[in-house]
Design an enzyme around this catalytic site. Sequence first.
Site, PDB file in Angstrom:
ATOM      1  N   LYS A  13      -6.566   4.322   8.034  1.00 18.68           N
ATOM      2  CA  LYS A  13      -6.206   5.610   8.650  1.00 18.68           C
ATOM      3  C   LYS A  13      -6.917   5.795   9.993  1.00 18.68           C
ATOM      4  O   LYS A  13      -6.294   6.123  10.999  1.00 18.68           O
ATOM      5  CB  LYS A  13      -6.575   6.780   7.716  1.00 18.68           C
ATOM      6  CG  LYS A  13      -5.969   6.684   6.318  1.00 18.68           C
ATOM      7  CD  LYS A  13      -6.374   7.840   5.441  1.00 18.68           C
ATOM      8  CE  LYS A  13      -7.853   7.939   5.118  1.00 18.68           C
ATOM      9  NZ  LYS A  13      -8.381   6.877   4.246  1.00 18.68           N
ATOM     10  N   ARG A  88      -6.658  16.320   1.293  1.00 23.21           N
ATOM     11  CA  ARG A  88      -7.060  15.404   0.221  1.00 23.21           C
ATOM     12  C   ARG A  88      -6.914  16.020  -1.154  1.00 23.21           C
ATOM     13  O   ARG A  88      -7.209  15.363  -2.148  1.00 23.21           O
ATOM     14  CB  ARG A  88      -8.542  15.053   0.395  1.00 23.21           C
ATOM     15  CG  ARG A  88      -8.809  13.748   1.086  1.00 23.21           C
ATOM     16  CD  ARG A  88     -10.303  13.713   1.326  1.00 23.21           C
ATOM     17  NE  ARG A  88     -10.840  12.394   1.276  1.00 23.21           N
ATOM     18  CZ  ARG A  88     -11.113  11.665   2.353  1.00 23.21           C
ATOM     19  NH1 ARG A  88     -10.841  12.111   3.541  1.00 23.21           N
ATOM     20  NH2 ARG A  88     -11.661  10.493   2.222  1.00 23.21           N
ATOM     21  N   ARG A 127     -17.194  -3.198   7.576  1.00 23.86           N
ATOM     22  CA  ARG A 127     -16.901  -2.520   8.855  1.00 23.86           C
ATOM     23  C   ARG A 127     -18.141  -1.890   9.478  1.00 23.86           C
ATOM     24  O   ARG A 127     -19.103  -1.557   8.797  1.00 23.86           O
ATOM     25  CB  ARG A 127     -15.819  -1.458   8.655  1.00 23.86           C
ATOM     26  CG  ARG A 127     -16.328  -0.201   8.064  1.00 23.86           C
ATOM     27  CD  ARG A 127     -15.272   0.855   8.010  1.00 23.86           C
ATOM     28  NE  ARG A 127     -15.693   1.837   7.028  1.00 23.86           N
ATOM     29  CZ  ARG A 127     -14.956   2.829   6.609  1.00 23.86           C
ATOM     30  NH1 ARG A 127     -13.726   2.978   7.051  1.00 23.86           N
ATOM     31  NH2 ARG A 127     -15.431   3.673   5.740  1.00 23.86           N
ATOM     32  N   ARG A 161     -21.826   3.027   7.977  1.00 26.04           N
ATOM     33  CA  ARG A 161     -21.882   4.299   7.262  1.00 26.04           C
ATOM     34  C   ARG A 161     -22.686   4.172   5.969  1.00 26.04           C
ATOM     35  O   ARG A 161     -22.546   3.180   5.259  1.00 26.04           O
ATOM     36  CB  ARG A 161     -20.459   4.768   6.922  1.00 26.04           C
ATOM     37  CG  ARG A 161     -19.788   5.429   8.096  1.00 26.04           C
ATOM     38  CD  ARG A 161     -18.332   5.715   7.902  1.00 26.04           C
ATOM     39  NE  ARG A 161     -17.925   6.201   6.595  1.00 26.04           N
ATOM     40  CZ  ARG A 161     -16.668   6.511   6.285  1.00 26.04           C
ATOM     41  NH1 ARG A 161     -15.716   6.389   7.186  1.00 26.04           N
ATOM     42  NH2 ARG A 161     -16.364   6.937   5.076  1.00 26.04           N
ATOM     43  N   ARG A 172     -15.176   6.844  -4.299  1.00 17.05           N
ATOM     44  CA  ARG A 172     -14.213   7.403  -3.336  1.00 17.05           C
ATOM     45  C   ARG A 172     -12.777   7.039  -3.739  1.00 17.05           C
ATOM     46  O   ARG A 172     -11.865   7.848  -3.613  1.00 17.05           O
ATOM     47  CB  ARG A 172     -14.523   6.891  -1.922  1.00 17.05           C
ATOM     48  CG  ARG A 172     -15.745   7.580  -1.329  1.00 17.05           C
ATOM     49  CD  ARG A 172     -16.422   6.781  -0.223  1.00 17.05           C
ATOM     50  NE  ARG A 172     -15.566   6.449   0.887  1.00 17.05           N
ATOM     51  CZ  ARG A 172     -15.866   5.531   1.799  1.00 17.05           C
ATOM     52  NH1 ARG A 172     -17.011   4.855   1.734  1.00 17.05           N
ATOM     53  NH2 ARG A 172     -15.050   5.280   2.784  1.00 17.05           N
TER      54      ARG A 172
HETATM   55  P1  AP5 Z   1     -10.441   2.179   8.470  1.00 18.66           P
HETATM   56  O1  AP5 Z   1      -9.397   2.402   9.511  1.00 18.66           O
HETATM   57  O2  AP5 Z   1     -11.855   2.524   8.836  1.00 18.66           O
HETATM   58  O3  AP5 Z   1     -10.008   2.859   7.110  1.00 18.66           O
HETATM   59  P2  AP5 Z   1      -9.879   4.411   6.703  1.00 18.66           P
HETATM   60  O4  AP5 Z   1      -8.597   4.533   5.946  1.00 18.66           O
HETATM   61  O5  AP5 Z   1     -10.055   5.294   7.902  1.00 18.66           O
HETATM   62  O6  AP5 Z   1     -11.082   4.492   5.699  1.00 18.66           O
HETATM   63  P3  AP5 Z   1     -12.279   5.532   5.522  1.00 18.66           P
HETATM   64  O7  AP5 Z   1     -13.291   4.832   4.664  1.00 18.66           O
HETATM   65  O8  AP5 Z   1     -12.743   6.061   6.823  1.00 18.66           O
HETATM   66  O9  AP5 Z   1     -11.565   6.604   4.707  1.00 18.66           O
HETATM   67  P4  AP5 Z   1     -12.213   7.600   3.786  1.00 18.66           P
HETATM   68  O10 AP5 Z   1     -10.988   8.391   3.524  1.00 18.66           O
HETATM   69  O11 AP5 Z   1     -12.935   7.104   2.613  1.00 18.66           O
HETATM   70  O12 AP5 Z   1     -13.382   8.223   4.683  1.00 18.66           O
HETATM   71  P5  AP5 Z   1     -13.534   9.603   5.451  1.00 18.66           P
HETATM   72  O13 AP5 Z   1     -14.372   9.369   6.635  1.00 18.66           O
HETATM   73  O14 AP5 Z   1     -12.219  10.266   5.624  1.00 18.66           O
HETATM   74  O15 AP5 Z   1     -10.347   0.657   8.038  1.00 18.66           O
HETATM   75  C1  AP5 Z   1     -11.340   0.060   7.211  1.00 18.66           C
HETATM   76  C2  AP5 Z   1     -11.675  -1.356   7.718  1.00 18.66           C
HETATM   77  O16 AP5 Z   1     -10.542  -2.191   7.514  1.00 18.66           O
HETATM   78  C3  AP5 Z   1     -11.987  -1.410   9.210  1.00 18.66           C
HETATM   79  O17 AP5 Z   1     -13.077  -2.257   9.413  1.00 18.66           O
HETATM   80  C4  AP5 Z   1     -10.737  -1.989   9.858  1.00 18.66           C
HETATM   81  O18 AP5 Z   1     -11.078  -2.795  10.955  1.00 18.66           O
HETATM   82  C5  AP5 Z   1     -10.129  -2.787   8.728  1.00 18.66           C
HETATM   83  N1  AP5 Z   1      -8.661  -2.720   8.765  1.00 18.66           N
HETATM   84  C6  AP5 Z   1      -7.901  -1.614   8.959  1.00 18.66           C
HETATM   85  N2  AP5 Z   1      -6.585  -1.922   8.927  1.00 18.66           N
HETATM   86  C7  AP5 Z   1      -6.511  -3.262   8.668  1.00 18.66           C
HETATM   87  C8  AP5 Z   1      -5.430  -4.193   8.507  1.00 18.66           C
HETATM   88  N3  AP5 Z   1      -4.147  -3.806   8.589  1.00 18.66           N
HETATM   89  N4  AP5 Z   1      -5.744  -5.472   8.253  1.00 18.66           N
HETATM   90  C9  AP5 Z   1      -7.047  -5.885   8.165  1.00 18.66           C
HETATM   91  N5  AP5 Z   1      -8.101  -5.064   8.329  1.00 18.66           N
HETATM   92  C10 AP5 Z   1      -7.852  -3.771   8.576  1.00 18.66           C
HETATM   93  O19 AP5 Z   1     -14.347  10.470   4.381  1.00 18.66           O
HETATM   94  C11 AP5 Z   1     -15.696  10.193   4.051  1.00 18.66           C
HETATM   95  C12 AP5 Z   1     -16.220  11.261   3.098  1.00 18.66           C
HETATM   96  O20 AP5 Z   1     -16.166  12.566   3.726  1.00 18.66           O
HETATM   97  C13 AP5 Z   1     -15.404  11.431   1.809  1.00 18.66           C
HETATM   98  O21 AP5 Z   1     -15.801  10.520   0.811  1.00 18.66           O
HETATM   99  C14 AP5 Z   1     -15.729  12.899   1.453  1.00 18.66           C
HETATM  100  O22 AP5 Z   1     -16.990  13.021   0.865  1.00 18.66           O
HETATM  101  C15 AP5 Z   1     -15.776  13.581   2.811  1.00 18.66           C
HETATM  102  N6  AP5 Z   1     -14.463  14.109   3.233  1.00 18.66           N
HETATM  103  C16 AP5 Z   1     -13.740  13.702   4.329  1.00 18.66           C
HETATM  104  N7  AP5 Z   1     -12.592  14.395   4.412  1.00 18.66           N
HETATM  105  C17 AP5 Z   1     -12.568  15.250   3.353  1.00 18.66           C
HETATM  106  C18 AP5 Z   1     -11.609  16.199   2.886  1.00 18.66           C
HETATM  107  N8  AP5 Z   1     -10.442  16.408   3.536  1.00 18.66           N
HETATM  108  N9  AP5 Z   1     -11.908  16.881   1.760  1.00 18.66           N
HETATM  109  C19 AP5 Z   1     -13.080  16.701   1.107  1.00 18.66           C
HETATM  110  N10 AP5 Z   1     -14.014  15.798   1.490  1.00 18.66           N
HETATM  111  C20 AP5 Z   1     -13.773  15.084   2.605  1.00 18.66           C
END
Ligand code: AP5
Length: 215
Positions: A13, A88, A127, A161, A172
Amino acid sequence: MNIILLGPPGAGKGTQAQRLVERFGMRQLSTGDMLRAAVKAQTAVGLQAKAVMERGELVSDEIVSALIGEELDAMGPSVGAIFDGYPRTAAQAESLDGILAARGRQLDHVIELGVDEDALVERITGRYTCATCGKGYHDTFEQPKVAGVCDKCGGTEFKRRPDDNEATVRTRMAEYRAKTAPILPLYEARDLVKQIDGMAPMDDVTGKIAAIIKG
Ligand code: AP5
């Protein structure tokens, strides 16, 4: 244009949102990034969110929906929004409808990145980002062109992170299955969902999302 990128942790994402920002001049609204900034700045929200995020659980719906509303107000009405990691839960999906309607916006697409969960652990634990500009990299899949130097800004400091360890990633993913996946049918009923193979190479994924945006 207002789109949601939906998918489990590591689905891509954030990677795709950054590319769409560069390509279409849209704005990425990542609740994860907003919460991490709040934790770093030790604001009241950050102090509440820190331990929850380290456990891999979800922060309260009220906090994240308030952050999204503030961010939309700050960016002005003509800029397109990419919601990354929000909504979410069903409650957040309902809040988003109200937040958009109050600002004269409407949801155009919900793009679901389909992925193989076992591959995600490798993606997430490998990552890291540039500490200066935030550009994302991966130990195996996307390294800087010059080792130790950010392609985008030339920075030489990188960070990982604290919630990117295997145990937290599993929590997660469980949170995603229990609370986030169930909101998809709500959007399917409104004919908003487009499914994309998130296991395809990054450029292919970007191309498919771009085609959806261009209509
Ligand atoms: P990346 O693009 O970083 O993946 P992502 O989907 O953004 O993953 P996140 O871990 O950031 O999502 P998340 O939803 O757990 O975290 P968030 O910060 O929202 O890709 C991952 C890796 O794969 C990268 O290294 C990339 O290079 C590689 N890659 C990507 N695409 C690829 C491909 N096609 N092929 C090969 N490699 C690839 O949330 C963190 C925390 O915040 C949550 O756990 C929660 O506690 C809190 N939080 C955030 N939002 C909310 C909400 N709305 N409600 C409640 N709590 C929340």
